[in-house]
Scaffold this active site. Structure first.
Site, PDB file in Angstrom:
ATOM      1  N   HIS A  68       0.902  -1.117   0.232  1.00  0.00           N
ATOM      2  CA  HIS A  68      -0.023   0.083  -0.076  1.00  0.00           C
ATOM      3  C   HIS A  68       1.005   1.221  -0.216  1.00  0.00           C
ATOM      4  CE1 HIS A  68      -3.276   2.860   1.217  1.00  0.00           C
ATOM      5  NE2 HIS A  68      -4.077   1.948   0.716  1.00  0.00           N
ATOM      6  N   ASP A 119      -8.122  -5.407  -0.123  1.00  0.00           N
ATOM      7  CA  ASP A 119      -8.477  -6.199  -1.247  1.00  0.00           C
ATOM      8  C   ASP A 119      -7.841  -7.846  -0.979  1.00  0.00           C
ATOM      9  OD1 ASP A 119      -7.739  -3.381  -2.899  1.00  0.00           O
ATOM     10  OD2 ASP A 119      -9.400  -4.085  -2.697  1.00  0.00           O
TER      11      ASP A 119
END
Ligand code: SDX
Length: 430
Positions: free
Chosen positions: A306, A364
Site C-alpha cells: 500500500h 483487497d
C-alpha cells in the site's frame, strides 16, 4: 514546531515558505509561491510527498495502521455503526441523532429507483460486458436523466445529486449484475435496509420469495463501511480533479469509477481472487512468492502492499474477521482459497523481502473470498468497491466544491522533449 518556516536554497537564492500544521499527522510546506518566486516546479511523480488539498474527512496513519472517518476509528464504526450512518458522518462531519438518521435513511430509500428509461440503457451492452464497463457508462449517463441536480453552485442540487448517487449505485450495480447473468432486473424495496435491499436486488428472482440472511446483510453492510472513504487515493483524487473544472457530480463519480477499476487500485480485489485461484494450492505458494520478488517478473502479490500503510491495513483485519463470519454462517468449513490466502500471508509476512519493504495485506486481500462466498462473481468485486466508495468520493467532492479557496487543478511538468524546431517537408525527412 519552533518556527513555522522552511527555507529552500537554489542558485544562491534563498526562498522561504510557511509550514502548516494539521490537527494530527504530517505538517505541510506551502510551496504555492515557489514557481512565481523561483521559476521552478517541484517534481513528485505519483505524489508520494505531495498533499493535494486540505481535508477534514478521513485520516490515515500508515505507520500505525490507523484509519479514522471524521475522527472515529474504522474498527468502532464497523463494530457499532451501519453504512448509511457512516454516509451521514462522512458527508456532514458528525454522527446523526435518531431524527437525523431516520430522515437521512428515508431520503436515501426514496431515491433508490432509477429513471425507467435507463433500464433500456443496459440492453446496449453485450451480455458478457464487464459489470464495471456497464457501471462507468451508466453512472456517467445519470446527468442525462437528472439534469435538475447538476448545478454544482446550488447547495440544494448538490445535496440531491449526492443522495441520488448514494441511493442509486446499489440499484445500478445490481442491474449490471442481473444483465450480465441474463436475469430480469429486481426493483429496489423500501421495506429493506440498504444492504438487504442490495442483496435482494442481486439474488432475488421473480419465481420465488428471496429471504435475505440478516447475518450476510450485516456483513455486506460492514464491507461497505470499510470501503467508504480513504483520504486522497487515486480515484478520489480523480474525482477532485474532475470536479475542480466544475464538471457535474455524476460525471466526476464516473471518472472515479474508471480510475478505481485499475488492478493497482480497486481492481485489486478481483485480481487478488484470480491470483489465489491461479495459485490454487498451498504447495504452489513459494513459486509465486519468488515471482513477486523477481524484479524481472511483472507479477505482484495482489492485495498486498500500500502507498500509505506500512503496517497492517486495519480494514484487512476486519475483513478477515468478516470472512470467517460469512463462511461460518454459510457452513463452509474449509475454503481452499482461504487456506491459500492465510498461508500466503503467513509466508509473505515472514519473508525478508516483504518485511523490509513493509508489505502487508490490504483491504483487497481477503475481500474477494468474502464476496465470492456471498455469491458474487469475481467481476462484480470492484463494482461493490465503487458502490461503497461513492459516498467517499461525494464527501470529498462536496468538501472541495464548498472550499472558497478551490480552483481548477492544473499540475505542470518536467519537459524533456525537443526544443523548438522547424517543420520538415516530407521529401526531406529520414
Ligand atoms: C487500494 O491509495 C489507497 O488508499 C488505495 C485503497 C483505497 O482504499 O482507496 O487503499 C485501495 O487500491 C489498495 C491497494 C490495492 N492494490 C494492490 O493490492 C495491487 C498490489 N500492490 C501494489 O501494486 C502496490 O503495493 C501498490 C500499488 C498498492 C502501491 O504501490 P506504490 O506505493 O507505488 O509502491 P511501489 O510500487 O513503489 O512498491 C514499493 C516496493 C517496490 O519494490 P522496489 O522497486 O522498491 O524494489 O515494493 C514492491 C515494489 O516492487 N511491491 C511489491 C508489491 N507492492 C509493492 N512487490 C510484490 N508484490 C506487491 N504487491
Amino acid at each position: 514546531m519552533a518556527d513555522n518556516k522552511a527555507e529552500f536554497q537554489a542558485g544562491g537564492v534563498s526562498h522561504n515558505f510557511n509550514i502548516k500544521d494539521g490537527a494530527i499527522g504530517p505538517s505541510v510546506v506551502d510551496i504555492s509561491s515557489l514557481y512565481k518566486n523561483s521559476g521552478m516546479f517541484t517534481y513528485d511523480p505519483g505524489f508520494t510527498s505531495t498533499a493535494s488539498c486540505e481535508s477534514k474527512i478521513t485520516y490515515i496513519d500508515g505507520d500505525q495502521g490507523t484509519l479514522l472517518y471524521r475522527g472515529f476509528p474504522i474498527e468502532q464504526l464497523a463494530d457499532h455503526g451501519d453504512f448509511l450512518e457512516t454516509c451521514y458522518l462522512l458527508l456532514y462531519g458528525e454522527l446523526p441523532n435518531k431524527v437525523e438518521k431516520d430522515d437521512f435513511v428515508n431520503r436515501v430509500t426514496y431515491h433508490t429507483m432509477i429513471h425507467e428509461q435507463m433500464s433500456r440503457f443496459f440492453s446496449g451492452f453485450r451480455r458478457d460486458a464487464h459489470p464495471m464497463a456497464i457501471m462507468v457508462g451508466t453512472v456517467g449517463a445519470l446527468s442525462a436523466f437528472y439534469h435538475d441536480s447538476t448545478d454544482i453552485a446550488d447547495p440544494h442540487q448538490r445535496m440531491i445529486a449526492s443522495l441520488r448517487m448514494i441511493a442509486k449505485m446499489p440499484t445500478i450495480a445490481a442491474m449490471a449484475y442481473k444483465y450480465h447473468i441474463g436475469q430480469p432486473f429486481v426493483y429496489p424495496r423500501n421495506d429493506l435496509d440498504y444492504a438487504s435491499n442490495f442483496l435482494h436486488m442481486c439474488f432475488a428472482v421473480p419465481c420465488e420469495e428471496y429471504k435475505v440472511n440478516p447475518v450476510l446483510a450485516r456483513a455486506m453492510d460492514r464491507i461497505f463501511i470499510l470501503h467508504a472513504d480513504h483520504e486522497q487515493n487515486a480515484s478520489t483524487s480523480t474525482v477532485r480533479l474532475a470536479g475542480s473544472s466544475g464538471a457535474n457530480p455524476f460525471a466526476c463519480i464516473a471518472a472515479g469509477i474508471a480510475c478505481l477499476w485499475g488492478p493497482a487500485h480497486g481492481g485489486a480485489n478481483e485480481a487478488a481472487l484470480n491470483m489465489l485461484s491461479e495459485i490454487g494450492s498451498v504447495d504452489r505458494i513459494p513459486e509465486y512468492i519468488a515471482r513477486a520478488k523477481d524484479k524481472n517478473d511483472p507479477f505482484r502479490l495482489m492485495g498486498f502492499g500500500h502507498r500509505v500503510y506500512k503496517n497492517y491495513d486495519p480494514r484487512a483485519r476486519i475483513m478477515q474477521k468478516t470472512t470467517h463470519e460469512v463462511l461460518g454462517e454459510l457452513g463452509i468449513k474449509d475454503d481452499p482459497l482461504l487456506d491459500v490466502a492465510m498461508e500466503l500471508e503467513k509466508i509473505a509476512r515472514s519473508d525478508e523481502y516483504f518485511v523490509e519493504k513493509k508489505l502487508y495485506p490490504n483491504i483487497d486481500f481477503y475481500s474477494g473470498i468474502t464476496l465470492r462466498a456471498l455469491g458474487f462473481p469475481t467481476n462484480m468485486f470492484t463494482v461493490l468497491f465503487a458502490l461503497a466508495r461513492t459516498v467517499g468520493w461525494i464527501a470529498q467532492w462536496k468538501e472541495m466544491v464548498e472550499d472558497p479557496s478551490q480552483r481548477i487543478g492544473r499540475p505542470r511538468q518536467l519537459y524533456t522533449g525537443y526544443p523548438e524546431r522547424d517543420y520538415t517537408p516530407i521529401d526531406q525527412r529520414r
